[in-house]
Design a protein around this motif. Structure first.
Motif, mmCIF file in Angstrom:
data_model
loop_
_atom_site.group_PDB
_atom_site.id
_atom_site.type_symbol
_atom_site.label_atom_id
_atom_site.label_comp_id
_atom_site.label_asym_id
_atom_site.label_seq_id
_atom_site.Cartn_x
_atom_site.Cartn_y
_atom_site.Cartn_z
ATOM 1 N N PRO A 70 -22.426 23.210 7.610
ATOM 2 C CA PRO A 70 -22.669 21.700 7.522
ATOM 3 C C PRO A 70 -22.663 21.227 7.889
ATOM 4 O O PRO A 70 -22.400 21.255 9.522
ATOM 5 C CB PRO A 70 -21.363 21.718 6.441
ATOM 6 C CG PRO A 70 -20.223 23.548 7.037
ATOM 7 C CD PRO A 70 -21.422 24.354 7.112
ATOM 8 N N SER A 72 -21.653 16.551 9.079
ATOM 9 C CA SER A 72 -20.621 15.663 9.083
ATOM 10 C C SER A 72 -21.211 14.209 9.069
ATOM 11 O O SER A 72 -22.107 13.580 9.373
ATOM 12 C CB SER A 72 -19.939 15.389 10.302
ATOM 13 O OG SER A 72 -20.206 14.906 11.505
ATOM 14 N N VAL A 116 -12.613 17.440 7.838
ATOM 15 C CA VAL A 116 -13.667 18.059 7.071
ATOM 16 C C VAL A 116 -13.873 18.003 5.278
ATOM 17 O O VAL A 116 -12.183 17.536 4.862
ATOM 18 C CB VAL A 116 -13.563 19.889 7.221
ATOM 19 C CG1 VAL A 116 -13.960 20.322 9.030
ATOM 20 C CG2 VAL A 116 -11.828 20.172 6.526
ATOM 21 N N TYR A 117 -14.981 18.102 5.008
ATOM 22 C CA TYR A 117 -14.803 18.246 3.443
ATOM 23 C C TYR A 117 -14.138 19.020 3.385
ATOM 24 O O TYR A 117 -14.205 20.421 3.105
ATOM 25 C CB TYR A 117 -16.377 18.431 2.834
ATOM 26 C CG TYR A 117 -16.553 17.441 1.611
ATOM 27 C CD1 TYR A 117 -16.393 16.567 1.156
ATOM 28 C CD2 TYR A 117 -16.246 18.714 0.353
ATOM 29 C CE1 TYR A 117 -16.944 16.107 -0.467
ATOM 30 C CE2 TYR A 117 -16.630 18.508 -0.344
ATOM 31 C CZ TYR A 117 -17.121 17.096 -0.817
ATOM 32 O OH TYR A 117 -17.029 17.070 -2.202
ATOM 33 N N GLN A 118 -13.440 19.217 2.172
ATOM 34 C CA GLN A 118 -12.251 20.580 1.016
ATOM 35 C C GLN A 118 -12.843 20.101 -0.383
ATOM 36 O O GLN A 118 -12.582 19.024 -1.145
ATOM 37 C CB GLN A 118 -10.825 20.372 1.918
ATOM 38 C CG GLN A 118 -10.612 20.511 2.990
ATOM 39 C CD GLN A 118 -10.699 21.802 3.618
ATOM 40 O OE1 GLN A 118 -9.930 22.524 4.088
ATOM 41 N NE2 GLN A 118 -12.050 22.085 4.137
ATOM 42 N N ASN A 156 -13.526 26.483 1.683
ATOM 43 C CA ASN A 156 -12.777 25.791 2.700
ATOM 44 C C ASN A 156 -12.885 26.140 4.890
ATOM 45 O O ASN A 156 -12.866 25.094 5.000
ATOM 46 C CB ASN A 156 -10.988 25.405 2.512
ATOM 47 C CG ASN A 156 -11.608 24.655 0.734
ATOM 48 O OD1 ASN A 156 -12.282 23.807 0.977
ATOM 49 N ND2 ASN A 156 -10.534 24.217 -0.231
ATOM 50 N N ALA A 159 -15.920 24.974 6.183
ATOM 51 C CA ALA A 159 -16.129 23.925 5.956
ATOM 52 C C ALA A 159 -15.433 23.994 7.586
ATOM 53 O O ALA A 159 -15.947 22.853 8.452
ATOM 54 C CB ALA A 159 -15.698 22.892 4.996
ATOM 55 N N ILE A 164 -17.474 20.668 8.476
ATOM 56 C CA ILE A 164 -18.302 20.431 7.691
ATOM 57 C C ILE A 164 -17.430 19.012 6.998
ATOM 58 O O ILE A 164 -16.933 18.591 6.686
ATOM 59 C CB ILE A 164 -18.970 20.975 6.591
ATOM 60 C CG1 ILE A 164 -19.449 22.291 7.023
ATOM 61 C CG2 ILE A 164 -19.288 20.359 5.474
ATOM 62 C CD1 ILE A 164 -20.501 22.360 7.541
ATOM 63 N N MET A 170 -21.694 20.016 1.743
ATOM 64 C CA MET A 170 -21.531 20.822 0.983
ATOM 65 C C MET A 170 -22.101 21.508 0.001
ATOM 66 O O MET A 170 -22.145 22.060 -0.346
ATOM 67 C CB MET A 170 -20.017 20.289 0.959
ATOM 68 C CG MET A 170 -18.966 21.056 -0.021
ATOM 69 S SD MET A 170 -18.475 22.949 0.599
ATOM 70 C CE MET A 170 -17.249 22.158 1.385
ATOM 71 N N PHE A 251 -22.829 28.637 5.844
ATOM 72 C CA PHE A 251 -22.334 27.337 6.600
ATOM 73 C C PHE A 251 -22.775 27.454 8.274
ATOM 74 O O PHE A 251 -23.520 26.627 8.768
ATOM 75 C CB PHE A 251 -21.149 26.914 6.662
ATOM 76 C CG PHE A 251 -20.237 26.429 5.366
ATOM 77 C CD1 PHE A 251 -19.885 25.152 5.226
ATOM 78 C CD2 PHE A 251 -19.660 27.706 4.393
ATOM 79 C CE1 PHE A 251 -19.390 25.026 4.096
ATOM 80 C CE2 PHE A 251 -19.576 27.122 3.298
ATOM 81 C CZ PHE A 251 -19.421 25.555 2.579
#
Length: 301
Positions: A70, A72, A116-118, A156, A159, A164, A170, A251
């Motif tokens: 990913p 950002s 990070v994107y979760q 997760n 990521a 990410i 995502m 990813f």
């Protein structure tokens, strides 16, 4: 004596096992990328690199055959639903179904200074509804099949590993891997059953080798990159079929093999940008089923 006969019969019935999961054909993004045969207008997802950014996504059979990363942006999502604050990855409950017994890569380290994107389980259930609850895993001993509860932890972790931070990235990664793996059901390529092809991203062997070599340099020999041995290809693939590595493959591909789409806003949250990513960076043929998967994931996230 009659009592014992009846008791024995009841015991035999009680020991009946779960039926083995028989996958039904799913549309494939490309003939090489997915585990299940695609429509006539699909082509090899990863057999031929689309560009310098391209890679082979694909899956191979069973414990052998059936991966990307990913980008950002300023947007960060909290582990709590509908929140936009940055968070640490929250450990998920232990999975109900069997976990992979394959070697696990080192526990990922959080990106320093980066949120990070979760995902949350509720959002993942909405994004990949077929994998909710038990999912498509009818046989508890089948470690290649995963439900969303298991997938959440690995997604997760990945990521965090690949930094990410962008929601749109995502969405692209989850859409791609959920499509190729049949909603987390497959880990290797079953149709036509290419040796060495696998992970949830269904990477072709060339990319599986590169991914495994990066994660396990002491276990993967340089000479195996161009091997003609099917058993060697499957041996390399086996290294990355554990949950963290298999779900992390998509990813990895985005971050390492298609960097033009990572942290650049080229994946802008529109279907056209995802289509471009699939066709030019991944080398996959486009079809409506791929677009429908993206629409579902995009709405959920």
């Amino acid at each position: 004596m009659k009592v014992l006969v009846v008791f024995g019969a009841l015991s035999a019935l009680a020991q009946t096992g779960f039926a083995k999961c028989i996958p039904s054909p799913l549309p494939s993004l490309t003939s090489d990328y997915s585990a299940v045969p695609a429509s006539s207008d699909t082509s090899d997802y990863m057999s031929v690199p689309a560009s310098s950014d391209t890679l082979d996504y694909t899956q191979a059979p069973g414990t052998s055959d059936y991966t990307q990363a990913p980008a950002s942006s300023g947007y960060i999502e909290s582990s709590a639903a509908n929140s936009s604050s940055s968070v640490e990855t929250q450990p998920a409950p232990s999975p109900t179904y069997a976990t992979s017994s394959e070697p696990q890569s080192p526990e990922p380290e959080p990106s320093s200074g980066t949120s990070v994107y979760q995902l949350t389980e509720a959002k993942l259930d909405a994004a990949v509804p077929k994998a909710k609850g038990q999912g498509l895993c009818e046989n508890p001993s089948d470690t290649s099949c995963a439900n969303n509860k298991r997938a959440l932890v690995a997604l997760n972790n990945a990521a965090k590993t690949y930094g990410i931070t962008e929601r749109n990235e995502m969405v692209a990664i989850v859409s791609l891997m959920a499509f190729e793996s049949g909603s987390w059901q497959y880990n290797t390529n079953l149709y036509p059953g290419r040796p060495g092809q696998g992970t949830k991203a269904m990477l072709m062997y060339d990319f599986v080798y590169e991914y495994a070599k990066e994660l396990y340099p002491d276990k993967v020999q340089d000479s195996w990159a161009k091997t003609d041995s099917n058993s060697t290809k499957n041996q390399v693939r086996e290294l990355v079929l554990n949950d963290n590595d298999s779900f992390g493959s998509g990813f990895w591909y985005l971050a390492k093999k298609a960097p033009a789409y990572h942290n650049t806003q080229k994946l802008d949250g529109n279907l056209d940008s995802f289509k471009q990513y699939c066709e030019t960076a991944v080398g996959a043929s486009w079809d409506d089923a791929r677009g429908q998967m993206w629409e579902t994931v995009n709405s959920a996230l």
